[in-house]
Design a protein around this motif. Structure first.
Motif, PDB file in Angstrom:
ATOM      1  N   MET A 217       0.850  -1.187   0.000  1.00  0.00           N
ATOM      2  CA  MET A 217       0.000   0.000   0.000  1.00  0.00           C
ATOM      3  C   MET A 217       0.887   1.238   0.000  1.00  0.00           C
ATOM      4  O   MET A 217       1.687   1.430   0.921  1.00  0.00           O
ATOM      5  N   LEU A 218       0.764   2.039  -1.030  1.00  0.00           N
ATOM      6  CA  LEU A 218       1.468   3.313  -1.099  1.00  0.00           C
ATOM      7  C   LEU A 218       0.470   4.376  -1.525  1.00  0.00           C
ATOM      8  O   LEU A 218      -0.396   4.134  -2.376  1.00  0.00           O
ATOM      9  N   ASN A 219       0.566   5.555  -0.937  1.00  0.00           N
ATOM     10  CA  ASN A 219      -0.243   6.674  -1.419  1.00  0.00           C
ATOM     11  C   ASN A 219       0.441   7.983  -1.068  1.00  0.00           C
ATOM     12  O   ASN A 219       1.258   8.056  -0.146  1.00  0.00           O
ATOM     13  N   ARG A 220       0.100   8.993  -1.842  1.00  0.00           N
ATOM     14  CA  ARG A 220       0.686  10.321  -1.641  1.00  0.00           C
ATOM     15  C   ARG A 220      -0.281  11.371  -2.156  1.00  0.00           C
ATOM     16  O   ARG A 220      -0.915  11.194  -3.198  1.00  0.00           O
ATOM     17  N   ARG A 221      -0.397  12.449  -1.419  1.00  0.00           N
ATOM     18  CA  ARG A 221      -1.223  13.559  -1.864  1.00  0.00           C
ATOM     19  C   ARG A 221      -0.464  14.377  -2.903  1.00  0.00           C
ATOM     20  O   ARG A 221       0.750  14.574  -2.798  1.00  0.00           O
ATOM     21  N   LEU A 222      -1.170  14.828  -3.931  1.00  0.00           N
ATOM     22  CA  LEU A 222      -0.639  15.777  -4.895  1.00  0.00           C
ATOM     23  C   LEU A 222      -1.301  17.127  -4.644  1.00  0.00           C
ATOM     24  O   LEU A 222      -2.382  17.203  -4.055  1.00  0.00           O
ATOM     25  N   LYS A 223      -0.679  18.191  -5.088  1.00  0.00           N
ATOM     26  CA  LYS A 223      -1.267  19.516  -4.888  1.00  0.00           C
ATOM     27  C   LYS A 223      -2.609  19.641  -5.595  1.00  0.00           C
ATOM     28  O   LYS A 223      -3.472  20.419  -5.176  1.00  0.00           O
ATOM     29  N   ASN A 224      -2.795  18.844  -6.654  1.00  0.00           N
ATOM     30  CA  ASN A 224      -4.055  18.893  -7.391  1.00  0.00           C
ATOM     31  C   ASN A 224      -4.691  17.515  -7.530  1.00  0.00           C
ATOM     32  O   ASN A 224      -5.418  17.236  -8.480  1.00  0.00           O
ATOM     33  N   GLY A 225      -4.396  16.630  -6.567  1.00  0.00           N
ATOM     34  CA  GLY A 225      -4.980  15.303  -6.645  1.00  0.00           C
ATOM     35  C   GLY A 225      -4.314  14.316  -5.701  1.00  0.00           C
ATOM     36  O   GLY A 225      -3.897  14.676  -4.600  1.00  0.00           O
ATOM     37  N   SER A 226      -4.162  13.071  -6.155  1.00  0.00           N
ATOM     38  CA  SER A 226      -3.553  12.033  -5.319  1.00  0.00           C
ATOM     39  C   SER A 226      -3.126  10.865  -6.190  1.00  0.00           C
ATOM     40  O   SER A 226      -3.596  10.693  -7.318  1.00  0.00           O
ATOM     41  N   ILE A 227      -2.234  10.033  -5.642  1.00  0.00           N
ATOM     42  CA  ILE A 227      -1.822   8.803  -6.303  1.00  0.00           C
ATOM     43  C   ILE A 227      -1.815   7.677  -5.280  1.00  0.00           C
ATOM     44  O   ILE A 227      -1.629   7.905  -4.084  1.00  0.00           O
ATOM     45  N   GLY A 240      -9.345  16.212 -10.880  1.00  0.00           N
ATOM     46  CA  GLY A 240     -10.618  15.509 -11.013  1.00  0.00           C
ATOM     47  C   GLY A 240     -10.641  14.398 -12.044  1.00  0.00           C
ATOM     48  O   GLY A 240     -11.641  13.678 -12.161  1.00  0.00           O
ATOM     49  N   VAL A 241      -9.569  14.228 -12.796  1.00  0.00           N
ATOM     50  CA  VAL A 241      -9.500  13.172 -13.816  1.00  0.00           C
ATOM     51  C   VAL A 241      -8.811  11.950 -13.219  1.00  0.00           C
ATOM     52  O   VAL A 241      -7.658  12.030 -12.777  1.00  0.00           O
ATOM     53  N   HIS A 242      -9.509  10.818 -13.212  1.00  0.00           N
ATOM     54  CA  HIS A 242      -9.006   9.599 -12.575  1.00  0.00           C
ATOM     55  C   HIS A 242      -8.555   8.589 -13.622  1.00  0.00           C
ATOM     56  O   HIS A 242      -9.280   8.302 -14.582  1.00  0.00           O
ATOM     57  N   THR A 243      -7.356   8.038 -13.442  1.00  0.00           N
ATOM     58  CA  THR A 243      -6.847   6.995 -14.327  1.00  0.00           C
ATOM     59  C   THR A 243      -6.330   5.835 -13.495  1.00  0.00           C
ATOM     60  O   THR A 243      -5.922   6.018 -12.342  1.00  0.00           O
ATOM     61  N   GLU A 244      -6.352   4.637 -14.069  1.00  0.00           N
ATOM     62  CA  GLU A 244      -5.872   3.450 -13.389  1.00  0.00           C
ATOM     63  C   GLU A 244      -5.003   2.612 -14.314  1.00  0.00           C
ATOM     64  O   GLU A 244      -5.191   2.614 -15.528  1.00  0.00           O
ATOM     65  N   GLU A 245      -4.058   1.901 -13.720  1.00  0.00           N
ATOM     66  CA  GLU A 245      -3.164   1.029 -14.476  1.00  0.00           C
ATOM     67  C   GLU A 245      -2.933  -0.256 -13.704  1.00  0.00           C
ATOM     68  O   GLU A 245      -2.612  -0.227 -12.516  1.00  0.00           O
ATOM     69  N   LYS A 246      -3.092  -1.387 -14.369  1.00  0.00           N
ATOM     70  CA  LYS A 246      -2.784  -2.675 -13.774  1.00  0.00           C
ATOM     71  C   LYS A 246      -1.283  -2.912 -13.911  1.00  0.00           C
ATOM     72  O   LYS A 246      -0.752  -2.925 -15.021  1.00  0.00           O
ATOM     73  N   VAL A 247      -0.613  -3.076 -12.798  1.00  0.00           N
ATOM     74  CA  VAL A 247       0.838  -3.261 -12.804  1.00  0.00           C
ATOM     75  C   VAL A 247       1.137  -4.752 -12.937  1.00  0.00           C
ATOM     76  O   VAL A 247       0.778  -5.547 -12.069  1.00  0.00           O
ATOM     77  N   THR A 248       1.801  -5.132 -14.014  1.00  0.00           N
ATOM     78  CA  THR A 248       1.968  -6.551 -14.320  1.00  0.00           C
ATOM     79  C   THR A 248       3.395  -7.072 -14.159  1.00  0.00           C
ATOM     80  O   THR A 248       3.669  -8.233 -14.427  1.00  0.00           O
ATOM     81  N   SER A 249       4.320  -6.208 -13.734  1.00  0.00           N
ATOM     82  CA  SER A 249       5.698  -6.680 -13.567  1.00  0.00           C
ATOM     83  C   SER A 249       6.358  -5.994 -12.382  1.00  0.00           C
ATOM     84  O   SER A 249       5.981  -4.887 -11.993  1.00  0.00           O
ATOM     85  N   ARG A 250       7.345  -6.666 -11.826  1.00  0.00           N
ATOM     86  CA  ARG A 250       8.115  -6.086 -10.724  1.00  0.00           C
ATOM     87  C   ARG A 250       8.852  -4.847 -11.200  1.00  0.00           C
ATOM     88  O   ARG A 250       8.980  -3.865 -10.454  1.00  0.00           O
ATOM     89  N   GLU A 251       9.342  -4.882 -12.432  1.00  0.00           N
ATOM     90  CA  GLU A 251      10.075  -3.749 -12.980  1.00  0.00           C
ATOM     91  C   GLU A 251       9.200  -2.499 -13.025  1.00  0.00           C
ATOM     92  O   GLU A 251       9.634  -1.410 -12.642  1.00  0.00           O
TER      93      GLU A 251
END
Length: 270
Positions: A217-227, A240-251
């Motif tokens: 679990m990692l998270n961080r606030r951004l000045k205009n959002g979050s990750i 306000g724009v949300h994107t997601e990515e499935k992480v498929t490798s350790r790299e």
């Protein structure tokens, strides 16, 4: 109390370098210890220092000694989870002249039962009252302090938070979700000594029922959002724009840790 401090003196030592901490936060020393400066410190901390449980997941001992926390979070530019981040932040507040203490908390968000006390927040005493602040929970936490007063509301980064007195001992922090209030967490206003968090920290970092040992679990606030990076899902919200990515490798996981969360040399950590 004197015997406890001597026995656990590593939990009470002064910060090695206040200026280095402020530099890590990209913020200067304030002229007065007021609500505005406290809020600036909370926001900067959430933006510059990520919440992360990578050491817990790798079964490394989580030390709450001031020197160890400072070395990990400030010198090595890591993050940490609540017992690490809120502990070190409390030491910073005291070094800057604030009266600050840790407090016991329980996370209510997403639960339909009374959960155990497995979280640490901070209480800060200002001229007009006591304020709750938290730099170790993630997205639902307010990006500033909230006054501990029944019915008190504060708009923080476009989100409204409310403080509610639950009973004689507990206060509930709520946040506005469109047409309803969500209970985020509950805490007591009894000041806790640093040593009080040692057994809870041990449970959270080692017990198989602890959520922190079950997934990254990692998270961080951004000045205009979050990750956030939860297990294998990277999510980013900007303006306000949300994107997601499935992480498929350790790299790719390591790359995100380094580029998005600012943690160097992720391969050696993971």
């Amino acid at each position: 109390m004197g015997g406890i401090i001597v026995m656990y003196e590593e939990l009470y030592r002064p910060l090695p370098d206040v200026n280095a901490y402020l530099e890590r936060l990209n913020i200067s020393k304030g002229d007065v210890c007021d609500e505005a400066y406290l809020d600036a410190l909370v926001t900067a901390h959430q933006c510059e220092i990520p919440f992360e449980n990578m050491d817990v997941m790798k079964k490394r001992t989580i030390s709450l000694a001031v020197e160890d926390l400072f070395d990990k979070i400030i010198r090595r530019k890591r993050g940490g989870y609540c017992f690490e981040l809120n502990s070190l932040f409390c030491h910073l507040l005291k070094a800057l002249g604030f009266e600050a203490h840790g407090c016991r908390s329980r996370i209510l968000r997403g639960k339909d039962y009374l959960p155990p006390v497995l979280h640490r927040g901070n209480l800060v005493y200002l001229d007009d009252g006591v304020y709750y602040c938290d730099v170790g929970y993630g997205g639902p936490q307010p990006g500033a302090s909230v006054k501990i007063e029944d019915g008190y509301e504060k708009n923080i980064a476009g989100r409204t938070f409310r403080m509610k007195k639950a009973d004689e001992y507990w206060w509930t922090l709520c946040r506005r979700l469109e047409d309803e209030w969500e209970e985020v967490m509950q805490f007591t206003v009894m000041n806790q000594a640093e040593v009080d968090f040692v057994p809870i920290n041990f449970y959270c970092s080692t017990h198989p029922d602890s959520v922190f040992v079950q997934r990254y679990m990692l998270n961080r606030r951004l000045k205009n959002g979050s990750i956030s990076l939860i297990e294998d899902l990277f999510a980013k919200t900007v303006d306000g724009v949300h994107t997601e990515e499935k992480v498929t490798s350790r790299e790719r996981f390591c790359q995100l840790v380094e580029t998005e969360f600012g943690i160097p040399d992720a391969r050696s950590i993971l």
